[in-house]
Motif scaffolding. Structure first.
Motif, PDB file in Angstrom:
ATOM      1  N   GLN A 186       9.247 -21.442  22.379  1.00  0.00           N
ATOM      2  CA  GLN A 186       8.284 -21.568  22.293  1.00  0.00           C
ATOM      3  C   GLN A 186       8.450 -22.429  21.151  1.00  0.00           C
ATOM      4  O   GLN A 186       7.914 -23.205  20.872  1.00  0.00           O
ATOM      5  N   HIS A 187       9.842 -22.466  20.759  1.00  0.00           N
ATOM      6  CA  HIS A 187      10.074 -23.810  19.314  1.00  0.00           C
ATOM      7  C   HIS A 187      11.366 -25.074  19.324  1.00  0.00           C
ATOM      8  O   HIS A 187      10.923 -25.624  18.404  1.00  0.00           O
ATOM      9  N   THR A 188      11.249 -25.069  21.149  1.00  0.00           N
ATOM     10  CA  THR A 188      12.502 -26.436  20.728  1.00  0.00           C
ATOM     11  C   THR A 188      11.696 -27.247  20.950  1.00  0.00           C
ATOM     12  O   THR A 188      12.219 -28.982  20.603  1.00  0.00           O
ATOM     13  N   ARG A 221       8.732 -26.611  10.145  1.00  0.00           N
ATOM     14  CA  ARG A 221      10.270 -25.096   9.852  1.00  0.00           C
ATOM     15  C   ARG A 221       9.989 -24.119  11.162  1.00  0.00           C
ATOM     16  O   ARG A 221       8.807 -23.592  10.545  1.00  0.00           O
ATOM     17  N   LEU A 222      10.758 -23.049  10.701  1.00  0.00           N
ATOM     18  CA  LEU A 222      10.807 -21.683  11.712  1.00  0.00           C
ATOM     19  C   LEU A 222      11.499 -21.311  10.674  1.00  0.00           C
ATOM     20  O   LEU A 222      10.766 -19.560  11.316  1.00  0.00           O
ATOM     21  N   HIS A 223      11.432 -21.660   9.924  1.00  0.00           N
ATOM     22  CA  HIS A 223      12.663 -19.799   8.611  1.00  0.00           C
ATOM     23  C   HIS A 223      11.757 -20.500   6.912  1.00  0.00           C
ATOM     24  O   HIS A 223      11.074 -21.892   7.264  1.00  0.00           O
ATOM     25  N   GLU A 258      19.442 -20.837  22.560  1.00  0.00           N
ATOM     26  CA  GLU A 258      19.168 -19.155  23.213  1.00  0.00           C
ATOM     27  C   GLU A 258      19.439 -18.447  21.729  1.00  0.00           C
ATOM     28  O   GLU A 258      20.916 -18.625  21.384  1.00  0.00           O
ATOM     29  N   VAL A 259      18.487 -17.306  21.221  1.00  0.00           N
ATOM     30  CA  VAL A 259      18.614 -17.121  19.948  1.00  0.00           C
ATOM     31  C   VAL A 259      19.895 -16.506  19.439  1.00  0.00           C
ATOM     32  O   VAL A 259      20.557 -14.690  21.015  1.00  0.00           O
ATOM     33  N   GLY A 260      20.628 -16.678  18.648  1.00  0.00           N
ATOM     34  CA  GLY A 260      22.139 -15.499  18.838  1.00  0.00           C
ATOM     35  C   GLY A 260      23.268 -15.906  19.577  1.00  0.00           C
ATOM     36  O   GLY A 260      25.031 -16.016  19.101  1.00  0.00           O
TER      37      GLY A 260
END
Length: 307
Positions: free
Chosen positions: A244-246, A255-257, A288-290
Motif C-alpha cells: 500500500q506504500h509503493t 516517510r515510512l519510518h 515485499e516486506v522482508g
C-alpha cells in the motif's frame, strides 16, 4: 412490366379487352401510391439523417468544450506547478544562509561552552544542533528538487556504466561501513542529463544501503532494451516496502519510518521521480516486506540511444 406489355398488345391489336379505362386507372393509382411511399420514405430518411447529423454536431461541440476546459485546466496546473517550483527554489535558497548560521553558532556553543552549561542546557543545545542539521538537509533536498527542471542540463549521450561506477566510488565510505556489495550488468548509453543520471543512481543506491535488512546490503543494477527505450532495475535485499506504500514513497516529504529508525527527509524518491519524468520516463517499485525491493525506471529513446 405487365402494364407495359398489356399496353403494347393493345396497340398491336392483340391480347384481351382494352385496359382503358379500367386497368389503366388502377395502374396509375398504383404508381401514385408507389411514388407517395417513395417521397414519404425519402422525407423520413432525410429527417432521420438530419437528426443524426444534429446529434453528432452536438456531441462534437460538447467534446470541443471539454477539450477547451481540459486545456485551460492543464495550463493552469502547469502555471501552478511552475509557481510552486519557483517558490520552493526561492524559499529554500533564501533559507540556507540563516539556517547555516544557526547550525554553525549552535555547534560553536556546543563545542566551547558545553562544560559551562548544566546537563539540561546541553541537552537543549543538542536539540538545536540536530534540528538545524535536519532543517539544512531538508532545505538542500527541496532545492535539489526544484532544480531538476529549472537548472537541468541538455541531453547528451551518457554511458550509464560509467555513471554507476562513479556513484559507487562516491559512496565508497557508506559501502564499506555497511559492507554492501554493489554489482551491475553491462549498462547502455542513453541520451540524458549526465548530472541528473548520477543523482538518480546515487539516490537509489543510497536508499538500498540505508534500508538494509539483517544481512549486509546486496544491490544489483541491470537494464533491458524495450521498443521505445530502456528499462533499468535496481534490486536490493533490504527491508522491503508494504504494497500500500509503493506509490506513496514517490511523493514529497513522505516517510515510512521515524527519524530515529532511518534518518532522512523523504525527498530522495520524489527527486528520482522528478528526474525520470523530465526524461519522459516512469519509475515504479516492486517490493515485499522482508524480501527486498526492485526499483524500475524507464528512459525512452531520444533518437540517439545506443546499446
Amino acid at each position: 412490366m405487365g402494364l407495359i406489355l398489356a399496353i403494347a398488345l393493345q396497340v398491336r391489336g392483340e391480347g384481351p379487352s382494352p385496359i382503358w379505362p379500367v386497368d389503366l386507372p388502377l395502374a396509375g393509382l398504383f404508381i401514385v401510391i408507389i411514388l407517395s411511399w417513395f417521397v414519404l420514405g425519402s422525407a423520413v430518411i432525410h429527417r432521420f439523417h438530419r437528426r443524426e447529423v444534429v446529434l453528432i454536431e452536438n456531441q462534437l461541440r460538447e467534446i470541443q468544450t471539454v477539450e477547451k476546459q481540459l486545456e485551460q485546466r492543464t495550463q493552469e496546473l502547469e502555471r501552478s506547478n511552475k509557481d510552486l517550483v519557483q517558490f520552493a527554489y526561492v524559499a529554500s535558497h533564501d533559507l540556507r544562509a540563516p539556517v547555516r548560521a544557526i547550525k554553525s553558532f549552535s555547534q560553536i556553543l556546543e563545542k566551547d561552552y558545553s562544560e559551562k552549561l548544566d546537563a539540561e542546557a546541553n541537552e537543549c543545545l543538542g536539540f538545536i544542533v540536530n534540528g538545524a542539521g535536519r532543517l539544512e538537509t531538508l532545505i538542500n533536498d527541496l532545492l535539489a528538487y526544484s532544480r531538476v527542471d529549472t537548472q537541468g542540463k541538455a541531453f547528451v549521450p551518457v554511458d550509464t556504466s560509467e555513471v554507476l561506477d562513479q556513484v559507487v566510488g562516491d559512496l565508497r565510505l557508506d559501502i564499506e561501513d555497511s559492507q554492501a556489495e554493489i554489482t551491475r550488468d553491462a549498462l547502455p548509453v542513453v541520451v540524458a542529463d549526465a548530472s541528473q543520471m548520477t543523482q538518480l543512481f546515487q539516490n537509489l543506491i543510497s536508499n538500498a544501503i540505508k534500508f538494509q535488512g539483517p544481512e549486509p546490503p546486496k544491490v544489483h543494477v541491470a537494464a533491458r532494451k524495450e521498443d521505445d527505450g530502456w528499462i533499468f532495475s535496481v534490486k536490493d535485499n533490504g527491508i522491503g516496502i508494504e504494497a500500500q506504500h509503493t506509490e506513496r514513497i514517490f511523493a514529497m516529504f513522505q516517510r515510512l519510518h521515524t527519524q530515529d529508525e532511518y534518518p532522512g527527509t523523504g525527498m530522495g524518491s520524489a527527486i528520482c521521480k522528478k528526474i525520470v519524468e523530465r526524461h519522459g520516463g516512469n519509475i515504479w517499485v516492486q517490493s515485499e516486506v522482508g524480501m527486498g525491493s526492485t526499483f524500475y525506471f524507464s528512459i525512452p529513446s531520444q533518437g540517439e540511444n545506443v546499446a
